[in-house]
Design a protein around this motif. Structure first.
Motif, short mmCIF file in Angstrom:
data_model
loop_
_atom_site.label_atom_id
_atom_site.label_comp_id
_atom_site.label_asym_id
_atom_site.label_seq_id
_atom_site.Cartn_x
_atom_site.Cartn_y
_atom_site.Cartn_z
N ARG A 186 0.84 -1.21 0.00
CA ARG A 186 0.00 0.00 0.00
C ARG A 186 0.88 1.27 0.00
O ARG A 186 0.60 2.21 -0.72
N ARG A 187 1.90 1.26 0.82
CA ARG A 187 2.75 2.47 0.94
C ARG A 187 3.56 2.72 -0.33
O ARG A 187 3.97 3.84 -0.59
N ASN A 188 3.79 1.65 -1.10
CA ASN A 188 4.70 1.80 -2.24
C ASN A 188 4.00 1.58 -3.58
O ASN A 188 4.64 1.29 -4.58
N ASP A 189 2.68 1.72 -3.57
CA ASP A 189 1.90 1.69 -4.81
C ASP A 189 2.12 0.42 -5.64
O ASP A 189 2.34 0.46 -6.84
N MET A 190 2.10 -0.71 -4.95
CA MET A 190 2.22 -2.00 -5.65
C MET A 190 0.97 -2.82 -5.37
O MET A 190 0.40 -2.73 -4.27
N LEU A 191 0.59 -3.64 -6.32
CA LEU A 191 -0.54 -4.53 -6.08
C LEU A 191 -0.07 -5.76 -5.29
O LEU A 191 1.07 -6.17 -5.40
N LEU A 192 -1.00 -6.31 -4.55
CA LEU A 192 -0.69 -7.54 -3.80
C LEU A 192 -1.44 -8.71 -4.46
O LEU A 192 -2.68 -8.71 -4.52
#
Ligand SMILES: Cc1ncc(COP(=O)(O)O)c(C=O)c1O
Length: 436
Positions: free
Chosen positions: A228-234
């Motif tokens: 979330r903090r680094n703009d990546m999808l999980l």
């Protein structure tokens, strides 16, 4: 057992036939039968595909009825009654009770195809090529999935460079007490770390092929926060440990995380029929029509049994409790083996009904699995060195058969270590007799 035709005609790529060299003829529940009438307890369950066992009567009947009625078998992604009913059941039994909102993609019916679709979609959404995957991760053997798979045996077979993926240490990889998400975040935030900004992280909550490595809920939650903090999808790859293997339907439920994309395959059809799903948060469903197609993505026979499995096993909460209880039996027995056979230097890890007996010596693991097979137990090894004996019985196995399988495993371990079995040694451990 005459396996000449396989030796002569089937490619050298064949694998499990080498570990289980017999001619299987039929199977029911947690048992498989071979040509000579020998019965084996199945602690392998099609590598996690047969969570509800072989030829489960309810599922079989739904399939027979459907075939008898001339229901559509092959439908690409046309609308069919079987697909509609599956979607309705999945929404009602799985998504709604968990307050989950996902769009459902049907890729070609293999796990690796679902992973390919998930990775493509994540790259499209974020407009970046890099993906973070984890040490010992296994996601399939086609190009994109293979690039995210750690094991060099599979990677070396690619015959081309595998790129656009960066490996990070999984939970526990650097020893207890080291939170590897801290390292990941440091790499992400340091502009000189050399890490290209990733579109997504792909992770298994329990690494099945990688050696039954279990991520803690705390680590999974921290990983989600890093995303979330680094703009990546999980992306959670729930292909092996989803569909109830750890107790809950999705393996990530208890961790309280909310993956953006989830891949499912293996046990989703419930009957061993090929099927795969990609679950996508609605805001990320940016696919253009037919951009990821596949001739067999409408395997309606699988939809029929998948619906029957959801209704039969997941309509009530009970099933999860039963899986957890049997998981405890497995874990308890393995702990006993680890404690009472110190020569083996075993340790135990797992969650729910995926449990691993970890050895420090791959030869020992291979020897035990082979001896167990000779004594009537189908069981495989996993891990980077094939040093982990992986227990993956059908979730529906009855407790008597489960204990019997565990006994066989214990006796096999004792045999290979050259010691007397400590427990149950008066019980004759395998003689189901002829099935004919
Ligand atoms: C976690 C995980 N992802 C993907 C796959 C690949 O699935 P398939 O073999 O159906 O392509 C597997 C298979 O073992 C798996 O365990």
């Amino acid at each position: 057992m005459n396996l000449n035709i396989f030796d002569r005609l089937e490619s050298e790529v064949r694998g499990y036939i080498r570990s289980f060299p017999t001619l299987f003829t039929k199977a029911r529940g947690a048992q498989m039968h071979d040509e000579s009438g020998r019965v084996y307890i199945d602690f392998f369950a099609g590598a996690g595909t047969l969570n509800y066992g072989h030829n489960t009567p309810t599922l079989k009947q739904s399939l027979l009825d459907y075939i008898e009625s001339d229901g559509v078998v092959h439908g690409l992604d046309m609308a069919t009654a079987a697909k509609k009913e599956f979607l309705e059941a999945f929404e009602r039994v799985i998504l709604k009770p968990r307050s989950l909102e996902y769009k459902i993609q049907f890729p070609g019916p293999t796990g690796t195809n679902a992973v390919e679709a998930a990775l493509k979609l994540a790259r499209q959404i974020k407009g970046r090529t890099n993906i973070v995957s984890f040490t010992n991760g296994f996601h399939g053997v086609t190009g994109g999935s293979l690039a995210a798979t750690g094991n060099s045996k599979f990677r070396n077979a690619a015959g081309m460079p595998l790129g656009n993926t960066t490996f990070m240490p999984y939970d526990g990889y650097l020893g207890e007490g080291v939170d590897t998400t801290v390292y990941l975040e440091r790499m992400l935030q340091d502009k000189s770390s050399g890490l290209d900004a990733p579109a997504a992280v792909i992770v298994e909550t329990v690494q099945g092929e990688g050696g039954v490595n279990v991520a803690s809920f705390k680590w999974l939650r921290a990983l989600e926060q890093v995303c979330r903090r680094n703009d990546m999808l999980l992306i959670v790859d729930d292909i092996q440990v989803g569909c109830g293997r750890t107790g809950s339907f999705f393996s990530f439920e208890e961790a309280g995380i909310s993956p953006d994309i989830v891949t499912l395959s293996k046990s989703i059809s419930g009957y061993g029929l090929p099927m795969a799903l990609v679950l996508i948060k609605p805001e990320y469903d940016i696919w253009s029509p037919s951009a990821h197609n596949g001739t067999f993505r409408g395997n309606n026979l699988a939809f029929v049994t998948a619906k029957a499995a959801l209704l039969h096993y997941w309509s009530e909460r009970e099933f999860s409790a039963v899986v957890r209880r049997k998981g405890e039996i497995m874990e308890g027995w393995l702990e006993h083996i680890a404690q009472d056979y110190p020569q083996g230097m075993f340790s135990v890890r797992g969650r729910g009904m995926i449990q691993g007996l970890v050895t420090e010596n791959p030869k020992l693991a291979a020897g035990i699995a082979q001896r167990a097979f000779e004594q009537g137990l189908v069981i495989e090894t996993s891990g980077s060195e094939d040093h982990v004996i992986k227990l993956l019985p059908p979730l529906t196995i009855d407790e008597v058969t489960l204990r019997h399988g565990l006994e066989i495993l214990e006796h096999a371990a004792a045999d290979v270590l050259g010691v007397q079995p400590q427990q149950m040694n008066k019980i004759k451990f395998i003689n189901f007799g002829s099935t004919r």
